[in-house]
Write an enzyme that holds these catalytic residues in place. Structure first.
Site, PDB file in Angstrom:
ATOM      1  N   GLY A   1      48.614  45.008  39.588  1.00 52.21           N
ATOM      2  CA  GLY A   1      47.594  45.764  40.321  1.00 52.21           C
ATOM      3  C   GLY A   1      48.140  46.606  41.454  1.00 52.21           C
TER       4      GLY A   1
ATOM      5  CE  LYS B   1      44.129  41.404  36.496  1.00 52.04           C
ATOM      6  NZ  LYS B   1      45.120  41.597  37.524  1.00 52.04           N
TER       7      LYS B   1
HETATM    8  P1  PGA Z   1      47.492  45.200  36.054  1.00 50.66           P
HETATM    9  O1  PGA Z   1      47.220  43.643  35.817  1.00 50.66           O
HETATM   10  O2  PGA Z   1      47.764  45.826  34.707  1.00 50.66           O
HETATM   11  O3  PGA Z   1      46.228  45.717  36.694  1.00 50.66           O
HETATM   12  O4  PGA Z   1      48.675  45.308  36.960  1.00 50.66           O
HETATM   13  C1  PGA Z   1      47.907  42.916  34.819  1.00 50.66           C
HETATM   14  C2  PGA Z   1      47.439  41.480  34.808  1.00 50.66           C
HETATM   15  O5  PGA Z   1      47.180  40.919  35.887  1.00 50.66           O
HETATM   16  O6  PGA Z   1      47.312  40.867  33.740  1.00 50.66           O
END
Ligand code: PGA
Length: 259
Positions: A177, A14
């Site tokens: 998240g 991200k």
């Molecule tokens: P996360 O995000 O593992 O932080 O939940 C996964 C993603 O959005 O690809």
């Protein structure tokens, strides 16, 4: 019979990273991944400015790299966009398309995501097509309708041959998240539904890699990856910590050994 598809674990950084931190993380992931068996593949999707750095640090190892989005266009007056071919010039293997954060914050429609998947394939990249429902949609009993519609838009645009080259990531929006992963059974149920949808497109398409994403951690990865239709994970937060990410890759190895 348990599936024989190779496991795939891909990090989605991200909007995180700086040159100095990336170097430490990429070197640790690359050297840790050297010990993994060949049937577990590993990738990291970095912010575009760090593609060259990823290429330099990863090209001698077995970790592939990619981007988190690509343009629906190949070139032209589209300020701020990055074309799939540009990413390919830096050795990228993957392009995430249709992540729920892009769909929600950048108003990306199912049709736009389908075009992006096609552009990625044309440039020789593997599109990781993300699908997923919100909590409201799940509670309204619309999970299959939502994820089925998102996948269908992509399948409708691609030939059988091209569709067989995509990767699909099921990422329930409520699990991203939040620390609140889907249970292994909830994830498997949706994966089985998606697998049937893929199979309806053509025999070869039935075997595309289906990743689960949404709060995957070292503690829950093996149970998730042991499900018959879960071929690995798309990892957000935990991909920023080398030990956690490598532990999740290790869980893919354990899930493969157990089948
Ligand atoms: P996360 O995000 O593992 O932080 O939940 C996964 C993603 O959005 O690809």
């Amino acid at each position: 019979m348990a599936n024989q598809r190779a496991k795939l674990v891909v990090g989605n950084w991200k909007l995180h990273g700086r040159l100095a931190d990336n170097r430490v993380l990429l070197q640790a992931v690359s050297s840790g991944a050297d010990d993994l068996p060949d049937d577990v593949r590993v990738g990291v999707c970095v912010p575009c400015p760090y593609l060259a750095q990823a290429q330099t640090l990863l090209e001698s190892g077995r970790v592939a790299w990619g981007v988190q989005d690509i343009s629906a266009y190949t070139h032209g007056a589209y300020t701020g966009e990055v074309a799939a071919e540009m990413a390919a010039e830096f050795g990228a293997s993957f392009a995430i398309v249709g992540h729920s954060e892009r769909r929600a914050y950048h108003c990306e429609s199912a049709d736009l995501v389908a075009i992006k998947a096609e552009r990625a394939l044309e440039a020789g990249l593997t599109p990781i097509v993300c699908v997923g429902e919100t909590l409201e949609e799940r509670e309204a009993g619309k999970t299959e309708q939502i994820v089925g519609g998102q996948l269908d838009a992509v399948l409708a645009r691609l030939s059988v041959e091209s569709a067989a080259r995509i990767v699909v990531a099921y990422e329930p929006v409520w699990a991203i998240g939040t620390g609140k992963s889907a249970t292994a059974q909830q994830a498997q149920d949706v994966h089985a539904f998606l697998r049937a949808r893929l199979a309806a497109k053509g025999d070869d398409v039935a075997d595309v890699s289906l990743l689960y994403g949404g709060s995957v951690k070292p503690e829950n990865a093996e149970e998730l990856f042991s499900q018959p239709d879960i071929d690995g994970g798309l990892i957000g937060g935990a991909s920023l910590k080398d030990k956690d990410f490598l532990a999740i890759c290790g869980a893919a190895v354990a899930a493969t050994a157990a089948r």
